[in-house]
Write a protein that holds these residues in place. Structure first.
Motif, short mmCIF file in Angstrom:
data_model
loop_
_atom_site.label_atom_id
_atom_site.label_comp_id
_atom_site.label_asym_id
_atom_site.label_seq_id
_atom_site.Cartn_x
_atom_site.Cartn_y
_atom_site.Cartn_z
N HIS A 11 0.82 -1.28 -0.36
CA HIS A 11 0.07 -0.17 0.42
C HIS A 11 1.29 1.46 -0.25
O HIS A 11 1.43 1.66 0.94
N GLY A 13 0.15 4.69 -0.13
CA GLY A 13 -0.61 5.43 0.72
C GLY A 13 0.04 5.04 1.98
O GLY A 13 0.40 6.52 2.81
N GLU A 27 -0.26 16.62 9.22
CA GLU A 27 -0.48 16.08 7.62
C GLU A 27 -1.26 17.88 6.99
O GLU A 27 -0.81 17.82 5.89
N GLN A 39 -7.06 17.57 4.36
CA GLN A 39 -8.18 15.80 4.42
C GLN A 39 -8.35 15.21 2.80
O GLN A 39 -8.39 13.64 2.88
N GLU A 40 -7.27 15.75 2.00
CA GLU A 40 -6.90 15.68 0.51
C GLU A 40 -5.37 14.44 0.98
O GLU A 40 -5.39 13.46 0.56
N SER A 42 -4.94 13.11 3.66
CA SER A 42 -5.72 11.94 4.77
C SER A 42 -6.21 10.59 3.25
O SER A 42 -5.93 9.79 3.24
N MET A 43 -7.10 11.37 2.08
CA MET A 43 -7.32 10.95 1.43
C MET A 43 -5.56 10.21 0.62
O MET A 43 -5.71 8.73 0.73
N LEU A 44 -5.52 10.90 0.00
CA LEU A 44 -4.01 10.53 -0.09
C LEU A 44 -3.19 8.90 0.15
O LEU A 44 -2.76 8.55 -0.09
N GLU A 45 -3.07 9.51 1.86
CA GLU A 45 -2.62 7.57 2.68
C GLU A 45 -3.15 6.63 2.69
O GLU A 45 -2.99 5.98 2.97
N GLN A 46 -4.73 6.82 1.54
CA GLN A 46 -5.40 5.44 1.86
C GLN A 46 -5.29 5.12 0.58
O GLN A 46 -6.21 3.45 -0.15
N LEU A 47 -4.96 5.47 -0.62
CA LEU A 47 -4.36 4.94 -1.94
C LEU A 47 -3.77 4.06 -1.87
O LEU A 47 -2.59 3.99 -1.55
#
Length: 127
Positions: A11, A13, A27, A39-40, A42-47
């Motif tokens: 992973h 992200g 962050e 927030q972006e 946070s989303m980036l770290e989930q990709l």
């Protein structure tokens, strides 16, 4: 510069988040460096995957190389952190001494001799 993909990509992200935290970057600070919102980030770290241009941006913002970001291994980082502790006998002097003893000085001597010969030939041609 070409970026070699590691043999196993876990992973991406999570790697970014882990490196960000290890570097002590919040962050919010990371978001500012990338020109996005927290927030972006946070989303980036989930990709799981990112395109190469985005990897370059992120690596630059984190202060690491693209290859370092792709090859980052959290297990090895934890292992090295655990095994490099205070008063373990490893410090800059012992590392420097080890390096000094492992360097092949004859390579430097040969290089110096070669450079001196080249300079002599250049002087002889110019005379």
């Amino acid at each position: 510069m070409t970026i070699e993909k590691p043999k196993t990509i876990k992973h991406l992200g999570r790697r970014i988040g882990s490196i960000r935290r290890l570097r002590g970057i919040t962050e919010h600070e990371f978001a500012i460096a990338l020109g996005v919102t927290a927030q972006e980030v946070s989303m980036l770290e989930q990709l799981e995957n990112l395109d190469v241009d985005r990897i370059r941006e992120i690596a630059s913002a984190l202060g690491v190389t693209e290859q370092g970001l792709l090859d980052y291994n959290e297990d090895m980082a934890q292992f090295n952190t655990i095994n490099f502790y205070e008063n373990c006998g490893v410090n800059t002097n012992t590392v420097a001494n080890y390096y000094h003893h492992t360097v092949n000085n004859s390579q430097y001597e040969k290089l110096t001799e070669t450079l001196e010969l080249i300079l002599k030939k250049l002087d002889a041609k110019s005379s």
